[in-house]
Write a protein that holds these residues in place. Structure first.
Motif, PDB file in Angstrom:
ATOM      1  N   GLY A  82       3.435  -6.361  -2.448  1.00 35.64           N
ATOM      2  CA  GLY A  82       4.713  -5.648  -2.322  1.00 35.64           C
ATOM      3  C   GLY A  82       4.727  -4.690  -1.140  1.00 35.64           C
ATOM      4  N   GLY A  96       2.002  -5.418  -6.795  1.00 33.70           N
ATOM      5  CA  GLY A  96       3.323  -4.787  -6.755  1.00 33.70           C
ATOM      6  C   GLY A  96       3.466  -3.852  -5.560  1.00 33.70           C
ATOM      7  N   ASN A  97       4.432  -2.943  -5.667  1.00 30.10           N
ATOM      8  CA  ASN A  97       4.625  -1.934  -4.631  1.00 30.10           C
ATOM      9  C   ASN A  97       3.655  -0.773  -4.836  1.00 30.10           C
ATOM     10  OD1 ASN A  97       6.865  -3.280  -3.504  1.00 30.10           O
ATOM     11  ND2 ASN A  97       8.214  -2.395  -5.070  1.00 30.10           N
ATOM     12  N   ASP A  98       3.314  -0.116  -3.740  1.00 25.93           N
ATOM     13  CA  ASP A  98       2.543   1.133  -3.797  1.00 25.93           C
ATOM     14  C   ASP A  98       1.169   0.953  -4.421  1.00 25.93           C
ATOM     15  OD1 ASP A  98       4.648   2.975  -2.760  1.00 25.93           O
ATOM     16  OD2 ASP A  98       5.709   2.243  -4.528  1.00 25.93           O
ATOM     17  N   ASN A 125       3.095  -2.161 -10.176  1.00 28.47           N
ATOM     18  CA  ASN A 125       3.481  -1.166  -9.183  1.00 28.47           C
ATOM     19  C   ASN A 125       2.668   0.111  -9.354  1.00 28.47           C
ATOM     20  OD1 ASN A 125       5.696  -2.691  -8.065  1.00 28.47           O
ATOM     21  ND2 ASN A 125       6.836  -2.214  -9.941  1.00 28.47           N
ATOM     22  N   ASP A 126       2.363   0.746  -8.231  1.00 27.51           N
ATOM     23  CA  ASP A 126       1.735   2.063  -8.250  1.00 27.51           C
ATOM     24  C   ASP A 126       0.390   2.034  -8.968  1.00 27.51           C
ATOM     25  OD1 ASP A 126       1.705   4.822  -7.647  1.00 27.51           O
ATOM     26  OD2 ASP A 126       2.515   5.336  -9.623  1.00 27.51           O
ATOM     27  N   ASP A 154       1.875  -1.025 -14.572  1.00 24.43           N
ATOM     28  CA  ASP A 154       2.284  -0.035 -13.569  1.00 24.43           C
ATOM     29  C   ASP A 154       1.590   1.311 -13.790  1.00 24.43           C
ATOM     30  OD1 ASP A 154       4.014  -2.041 -12.825  1.00 24.43           O
ATOM     31  OD2 ASP A 154       5.812  -1.048 -13.605  1.00 24.43           O
TER      32      ASP A 154
END
Lengths: 346, 346, 346
Positions: free
Chosen positions: A172, A209-211, A232-233, A250
């Protein structure tokens, strides 16, 4: 690498952190340090009461702290509800690496003709970008890294030197992958025919995911069938091993040297201490913490803190006790017999 | 990377697996998936009774399974004695990487004039092949890998990107070495003169047999004197450390994060769980299994399953028990005294 | 790599080791081996009484040993107070790699214009040396390694292939860094805002003293604020993780798979066994040994040997005992009650 750090005024810092400034806002600062070490051109922070003792004597230009400590602050105060978060934000403002990478593809990089590169991408020397790769805007690929065929990196991903992505890895936005990390390598899958091993081709992928951040020399394997999925994260430290088809929810954080065996699912907001091991095919629910070097062999279905092992002790004491551990079942049985005899007496 | 997977008919698959086909053999399939996830152009398999519940509702084109389950199979059955082995073989047929590497030496690779390359070798960008190296036929060397002087790789070895072989490493046929793995680095050998350390040059080598696989970021050190030896068909997962002069017998498998100290010999058909540690100078006989994160400090001379550690438990419970572990010898002695007193009473 | 080993006479060896020679000094030798394996052109050594049994039948040209064993030596004796140290020194004399690297910068290396290179530096293929780097005399950088901006390496450092240094890493003289090792990567630092993680830029550095060795695939992170500091003559094995702001005192040795969490200080002359874990923010005093796979969660302020865990045992025995571990506090309380009752009876 030149010193590209802005010389910020305390007023500018207060504005960007959303902090209340008490004191001289025109002072310019160039760095961050602990209360003890900070000099007059540095900001410090107080996020842990254990360091309150260092506040009165600090030579910092300003200190990020909560309102309750502002009165005791001998220098300019930057008042915030969460000073540690303020420290994190300021650290990133002062990071000399933040704008260090100029866009462009180094002439020694080997980039496939059909790779798609976003705006302002920076590709370092000797990087290899294979066929079908898609890189988002402002992606940085450090020297000597390899991006396998058909992999995708979202906007603002930062890969340090010597990172390896296998084929078809999906990442991501804003991922940070550190040197020596390997994403999408084969999971450890073999069938036994009674005499020896037959490789199971690992046909799944790896999706981040993102981050997400992945520390140096960590491995995230691709799935056997279906994908290994990092939410994410999720923050992953160095020397971590994540096996095929693991799923991490996450906002979970995995400290150094953690190992997670195949197909285990870790929930959201979990924290695994250094060296923790999770067996395969487990379910760990949201909000679980596992303390350092614990081995988890059963699913955990209630949030909480979990541990295994014995504390460390002086070796001769340990030897005596460890021998007794091997007799523990017998000790418990003998105790039960004594208790029964005692009851008979009463 | 284009989709190079053959669209196989079920009859073709049955023939190549040696399976008995019950149902429509003309159907074409392109992939593999679990019973739950498989769609109508995918094959699935049933190798573990735990998944029998997923059989009736599967949408797969066909299922690899044992004869006993063929009747319950709602779609075409591919009957085999060892369905997991059939799954392994089919996974390799469907592997899109299987023929992805075209022979040739990338123009950015640096290959020593005296290196000997077999037929149809594929050497990726920025690879370094040092003097005296011998590569067998169809060897693939991934981007940015380095093959040290005088090393040899047998036919059909496949090295992914960013692999490092030191000088004089000998590898048999069909090895698969994953990214970040390092073979033949110095063992950890130093002599102490009472004040500090003096390096012992590691003059031995590292030898890997045929059909060895080494996971990402794993280290196999060279010997101090004599070689570190990995047998045939040994499978090594990611993040594994194998110290100097270790010997691993044929067909053994080491899961992630295993560490084996110097000069220990592991037998044939052994299985070490994730994070297992073996002390140095031990002998582990054939057929030993060690469960995850166990530490073995003594030789094991009988086949069987071995373990150490304590199970994981809720932290407050663990704290109470871990404190008692430190009193265990005293507890045992107190119990013994009580028992004696009891005997006196009888 | 040609055989560049000098064919030394035993007299030359005796002189260079400072050993007393008893026997034929004109014999020429080319290698080193164990008492059992040595042939007539090799030297051996006896440093451990366990191998005394192999002395009478050795075919070595000469044996390095203490005076007490000289009489029993059937071949030429090289008498030294510390034969293991003699072996270490001789191993380095016979190391074929010792002079294998010719000075020069490979044409495929990318070296920044403002990098400062000492005399007789050797830079391998595809190496990247970023801006502001300073390399001392006779530094060797192996193929595909990356030296981040502003890093410095002292005289005679030897970096094998695929090593990564981040920016601003400072390394003393004579360091040996093995393949896959990563120095100066980000420490694992994040602030939590109640919902998720915010990165703390790691603004500190990583400093290594003189005579440091770092094994393959090991990670030494840079500091958050202030530096991670590795002292002089510290020896670090493979697969080790050293977190931000850790300090390791001079002459300490860390075996494979050790993990040290943030800000912990390890003293001088410490030895950490394989797989040992140290929690963060601890102080470990000088002269501490920790045995393999122990977890240390409290500071250690007295020199000595420390351990945790349970020994390994056969699995069914282990299961019975591990269950009882969970009852240990209850067992201890029940025992206490029995003792009280017993006292009442007396």
């Amino acid at each position: 690498m030149k010193d590209t750090r802005t010389h910020l005024t305390l007023t500018e810092i207060a504005e960007r952190l959303g902090a209340r400034l008490e004191g001289d806002g025109d002072r310019r600062v160039t760095g961050l340090a602990t209360l003890k070490d900070a000099g007059p051109d540095q900001v410090s922070f107080l996020a842990n009461r254990a360091y309150l003792k260092d506040l009165p004597a600090t030579r910092a230009a300003a200190v990020i702290l909560v309102a309750d400590h502002a009165e005791a602050c001998p220098v300019t105060a930057l008042v915030l509800d969460n000073p540690y978060l303020g420290y994190a934000e300021l650290s990133r403002m002062l990071d000399p690496l933040a704008d260090a990478h100029r866009p462009g593809v180094h002439p020694t990089a080997v980039v496939a003709d059909d790779a798609v590169l976003g705006h302002d991408v920076s590709i370092g020397p000797h990087v290899v970008v294979e066929s079908g790769v898609v890189l988002g805007d402002r992606v940085v690929i450090g020297a000597n890294s390899v991006i396998g065929a058909d992999s995708q990196l979202g906007n603002d991903c930062f890969l340090h030197a010597n990172v390896t992505l296998y084929h078809g890895v999906l990442v991501g936005e804003r991922a940070i992958l550190h040197s020596g990390s390997v994403i999408g390598g084969d999971g450890f899958g073999f069938a036994h025919d009674g005499a020896g091993w037959h490789k199971i081709a690992q046909l799944g992928g790896a999706r981040l995911g993102n981050d997400v951040e992945v520390g140096s020399c960590s491995s995230i394997d691709r799935g056997a069938l279906g994908d290994t999925v990092i939410g994410n994260d999720v923050k992953i430290d160095s020397q971590v091993q994540i096996a095929h088809n693991v799923q991490i929810g996450d906002h979970s954080a995995l400290a150094g040297c953690v190992g997670i065996a195949g197909s285990t699912r870790v929930g959201r907001h979990c924290m695994l201490g250094g060296g923790v091991g999770l067996s395969g095919h487990l379910t760990i629910c949201d909000g679980v913490q596992v303390t350092g070097m614990s081995l988890v062999t059963n699913s955990i279905l209630e949030p909480g803190v979990y541990s295994s092992g014995t504390g460390a002790m002086e070796n001769s004491q340990w030897r005596r006790n460890a021998v007794r551990f091997k007799q523990l079942d017998s000790i418990a049985r003998r105790l039960g017999r004594l208790e029964k005899r005692g009851e008979g007496e009463v």
